[in-house]
Design a protein around this motif. Sequence first.
Motif, PDB file in Angstrom:
ATOM      1  N   ALA A   1       0.833  -1.204   0.000  1.00 30.11           N
ATOM      2  CA  ALA A   1       0.000   0.000   0.000  1.00 30.11           C
ATOM      3  C   ALA A   1       0.867   1.253   0.000  1.00 30.11           C
ATOM      4  N   SER A   2       1.914   1.237   0.786  1.00 32.55           N
ATOM      5  CA  SER A   2       2.814   2.398   0.835  1.00 32.55           C
ATOM      6  C   SER A   2       3.533   2.577  -0.494  1.00 32.55           C
TER       7      SER A   2
ATOM      8  N   GLY B   1       1.249   4.086  -2.949  1.00 29.17           N
ATOM      9  CA  GLY B   1       1.023   5.498  -2.650  1.00 29.17           C
ATOM     10  C   GLY B   1       2.162   6.362  -3.166  1.00 29.17           C
TER      11      GLY B   1
ATOM     12  N   GLN C   1      -7.203   9.065  -1.922  1.00 27.93           N
ATOM     13  CA  GLN C   1      -6.748   7.671  -1.855  1.00 27.93           C
ATOM     14  C   GLN C   1      -5.256   7.589  -1.530  1.00 27.93           C
TER      15      GLN C   1
ATOM     16  N   ALA D   1      -3.300   6.113   1.823  1.00 23.49           N
ATOM     17  CA  ALA D   1      -2.259   5.084   1.686  1.00 23.49           C
ATOM     18  C   ALA D   1      -0.991   5.472   2.463  1.00 23.49           C
TER      19      ALA D   1
END
Length: 445
Positions: A250-251, A254, A298, A302
Amino acid sequence: MPNVGYATIQIIPSMRGISEELRRQLSGPAGDAGSRAGQESGSRFSDSWKAGLAAAGAAAGAVLVAATVSAVEKEKVADRLSAQLGLSGKGARQAGKVAGGLYSKAVVDSFEDGAAAVRAVMGSGLIPEKATTKSIEAITTKVADLASTFDQDLTGTANAASQMIRTGLAKDGTQALDLLTKGFQSGANKADDLLDTLNEYGTQFRKAGLDGSTAIGLLNQAIRGGARDADVAADAIKEFSLRAVDGSEASADGFKALGLNADQMAKRFGKGGASATAALDLTLDRLRAVKDPVKQSQVAVALFGTQAEDLGKALFAMDPSSAAAGLGEVGGAAKSVGDTIRGNTATQIEVLKRQITGAFGSVINAVVLPAINGFIAGVRQIDDVIGSVVNWFREWGAWLAPVGIAVTGLTLTLSAQAIATGAVTAVFAAYRGVILAWMGVQRAA
């Protein structure tokens, strides 16, 4: 010629008589009146003077008694303070002197409040180990001023300032208190949580490489941008410090959405200091540049977690590159607060009154208290002697009772014998006196 001489002799005494008569007349009723007036005036002056002296003496006595009671109470409070801080000797005297200085300068309302301020500051670790009395008083004064001016807890204020030093947000107590002052003045304490936030998130700010001015400036920016409080803004920075180095998918997504490499960002943030701050600054700059609000939200979630949802647009108001400048001039802010709140006439009069009372206190401490303590010590010695005698008789009294009775009886017997002997001797002495007198009469005949 004999007549002339006679006339001369008669005139001189006559003139002398007139002079004496005038002197007698002048010193008669007028003289008596003047004398009485002088006596009455002197009497009235004397009575007024005596009354004034009596009133002054009573006032001085009342002040002396009050000062003595105050000195005794201060001594008790100072001893308690020393016990709380584990101080003795020079350290104890230093703490007591600072507490007294705070009261005499009207920084606090009572000596007890001064002791509480010293305890809070010295107990928080805000004071260096070898700090001078002057520096301790200066720091404690600022903590007390900050707490009273902004309605904050004394211990909480000292602890927050101390935490700022430990986490690198401030280099010393003076800078920490200046930063806190600007934080309170600029609105970072909107929800009355600034002290708690700095205590809780100070170590997270350190991970992000933030100094005190930048950290408090970021909190201000978020609050001005609509953040609920300082806590949620600080929590967002904490979340980023976790996600920037966690290596999660997720990171990575992002950072990728912002055109950044997750591994490189992790390394930059992991170095701490200015490198970490630059990584946070770059991430926020890229987020602000995202035009699509959905995508922007979003990516923010993140990298900043659900705190991004709580902050909303307030997150994008946070800019490390300009945060510190928003505080303005920080140096001397805490001292300026103290100068302002004590710069009025009423406070200056109170300071003068306390200084005069303090002069009495010095005399009390130097003369009266030692005398009282000496008296108490003497009474205790007498009490110890009496107690020893009582204990001795309590232990040996049963054995000595018969002896005491015998001695008492013997004493009474001897006393009765001595009385009888004395009476007989007195009778014979009187008889001898009569005989001698009669012999004297016979010789005279």
